[in-house]
Design a protein around this motif. Structure first.
Motif, mmCIF file in Angstrom:
data_model
loop_
_atom_site.group_PDB
_atom_site.id
_atom_site.type_symbol
_atom_site.label_atom_id
_atom_site.label_comp_id
_atom_site.label_asym_id
_atom_site.label_seq_id
_atom_site.Cartn_x
_atom_site.Cartn_y
_atom_site.Cartn_z
ATOM 1 N N ALA A 96 0.409 27.952 56.096
ATOM 2 C CA ALA A 96 1.810 28.089 56.477
ATOM 3 C C ALA A 96 2.164 27.167 57.627
ATOM 4 O O ALA A 96 1.331 26.876 58.484
ATOM 5 N N MET A 97 3.428 26.694 57.628
ATOM 6 C CA MET A 97 3.960 26.127 58.857
ATOM 7 C C MET A 97 4.807 27.206 59.513
ATOM 8 O O MET A 97 5.261 28.143 58.854
ATOM 9 N N LYS A 105 17.218 27.397 69.939
ATOM 10 C CA LYS A 105 16.373 26.218 69.703
ATOM 11 C C LYS A 105 15.381 26.509 68.579
ATOM 12 O O LYS A 105 14.945 27.644 68.405
ATOM 13 N N ARG A 106 15.032 25.448 67.856
ATOM 14 C CA ARG A 106 14.088 25.614 66.742
ATOM 15 C C ARG A 106 12.864 24.724 66.942
ATOM 16 O O ARG A 106 12.986 23.506 67.069
ATOM 17 N N LEU A 107 11.705 25.360 66.966
ATOM 18 C CA LEU A 107 10.437 24.640 67.082
ATOM 19 C C LEU A 107 9.661 24.842 65.788
ATOM 20 O O LEU A 107 9.513 25.971 65.312
ATOM 21 N N LEU A 108 9.176 23.752 65.212
ATOM 22 C CA LEU A 108 8.385 23.860 63.983
ATOM 23 C C LEU A 108 6.980 23.329 64.238
ATOM 24 O O LEU A 108 6.811 22.223 64.747
ATOM 25 N N TYR A 109 5.975 24.145 63.899
ATOM 26 C CA TYR A 109 4.578 23.723 63.997
ATOM 27 C C TYR A 109 3.988 23.750 62.591
ATOM 28 O O TYR A 109 4.080 24.767 61.901
ATOM 29 N N THR A 110 3.384 22.647 62.171
ATOM 30 C CA THR A 110 2.959 22.567 60.760
ATOM 31 C C THR A 110 1.564 23.112 60.491
ATOM 32 O O THR A 110 1.234 23.385 59.344
ATOM 33 N N GLY A 111 0.723 23.257 61.532
ATOM 34 C CA GLY A 111 -0.697 23.449 61.220
ATOM 35 C C GLY A 111 -1.146 22.215 60.456
ATOM 36 O O GLY A 111 -0.657 21.113 60.719
ATOM 37 N N ASP A 112 -2.041 22.372 59.484
ATOM 38 C CA ASP A 112 -2.422 21.232 58.643
ATOM 39 C C ASP A 112 -1.438 21.133 57.490
ATOM 40 O O ASP A 112 -1.192 22.114 56.793
#
Ligand SMILES: [Zn+2]
Ligand SMILES: [Zn+2]
Length: 367
Positions: A96-97, A105-112
């Motif tokens: 999952a990301m 505010k929107r922060l997106l973390y992708t992982g792999d």
């Protein structure tokens, strides 16, 4: 988000089960998809048995699972003041990301971030937009041949070599083993395949892929609904003894075994038997020394020691986004600030020229 090496947190949103993201999660309050929890359980117990010095106990694993929060894709949940939503990252089953929304505010973390797959949907079906993006950069500065080309090379190789005897495909237990099984299923007739052996963790992870069909790609779900999906585990054999392995070691048998880097597991046992082998993707020691052309002395899980020859074939097959995919993904998120993790040191200055920021391990960011 993720806890690969840092024990100093108390809540973890896990992007996926791979240990470089999950190893320090036991004992913490964990948020993750169901497949991530199931796969992580297997990897955690395996890691603890290999390394008793880890700062958590085997008994913490079940406690962590029992108190964890199972979160499906696309359903927002609260962590403190933030609203968090998981989206398919297409890397391994359940990966999952993480979109975090807080104070507008929107922060997106992708992982792999994943790439095309025989079994999983691609992330491009739904890419959330964000102000700030933290993404992996494994292949940002590296090109690799197309997946199609690499799988064709494997097809050609197996067609030649399976006639002569068994062939070993050494691959990562979670992600690659399952892609290889699906490939073998698809091309069984063309390569003259009679049997597939899947070893250890590779088999246990494959069972989880079969049990959580909802997280597989649309075509797999449709096949299942129509009653004609063949389970990966029904196509392969999980041998229970050395006798069974030796009996099956004949022309037409493919062995799919972890680890992908021959650092342990039954892939070493097969390689010590002199079975020709294939390595997939980015490898670590001792496989990198073998790739450099050297012979290396290795020990299998039964304690046998011997010299292993270099692989017959090394394929650039990866579960990570290609450079083009990564750049496409970054532009789709419309992020104004992009931070990179999980990449090579050599890529840092090139990334800066592209307008991205590099994050060091342990570095803190304030938004
Ligand atoms: Zn991973
Ligand atoms: Zn990773």
């Amino acid at each position: 988000m993720d806890a690969g090496v840092e024990p100093g947190v108390d809540k973890v949103i896990l992007t996926h089960a791979h240990l470089d993201h999950s190893l320090m999660a036991p004992g913490k309050e964990v948020y993750a998809t169901l497949p991530t929890l199931a796969l992580a359980k297997e990897l955690w117990l395996d890691a603890k048995s290999l390394n008793p010095d880890l700062p958590w106990e085997a008994t913490d694993v079940q406690k962590t699972l029992n108190s964890s929060f199972r979160v499906p894709y696309g359903r927002p949940f609260k962590v403190g003041d933030a609203t968090v939503t998981l989206f398919n990252a297409g890397h391994v089953l359940g990966s999952a990301m993480v979109l975090v929304e807080c104070e507008g505010k929107r922060l997106l973390y992708t992982g792999d971030l994943g790439t095309s797959s025989f079994l999983l949907d691609h992330w491009s079906k739904e890419v959330p937009q964000a102000d700030v993006l933290v993404t992996e950069s494994s292949y940002l500065c590296k090109d690799r041949p197309s997946a199609k080309k690499e799988w064709s090379r494997l097809l050609y190789f197996l067609k030649q070599r399976l006639r002569e005897g068994p062939v070993l495909i050494a691959a990562n237990a979670v992600g690659k083993v399952q892609e290889v099984i699906k490939f073998l299923m698809n091309y069984k007739e063309q390569i003259g395949l009679n049997a597939v052996i899947v070893e250890g963790m590779g088999f246990r992870a494959t069972k989880i892929y079969d049990e959580m069909i909802e997280y597989l790609k649309e075509s797999e779900v449709t096949a299942w609904l129509n009653g004609n999906r063949r389970r990966l585990t029904d196509f392969v054999t999980f041998p229970s003894s050395l006798r069974e392995r030796l009996d099956m070691a004949r022309p037409g048998t493919a062995v799919v075994a972890p680890s992908g880097s021959l650092s342990g597991g039954m892939s070493v046992w097969w390689a010590l038997k002199g079975v020709p082998y294939v390595l997939l993707g980015h490898v670590f020691e001792p496989a990198s020394s073998l790739l450099a052309g050297g012979e290396v002395t290795l020990k299998d899980p039964l304690g046998n020691e011997g010299v292993v020859r270099p692989p017959e074939l090394h394929l650039q097959i990866s579960r990570h986004a290609t450079r083009q995919e990564l750049l496409q993904f970054i532009s789709l998120t419309k992020a104004k600030e992009v931070y990179l993790v999980h990449g090579d040191e050599e890529c840092r200055s090139e990334a800066e020229r592209m307008g991205f920021h590099n994050l060091k391990d342990g570095e803190e960011l304030t938004f």
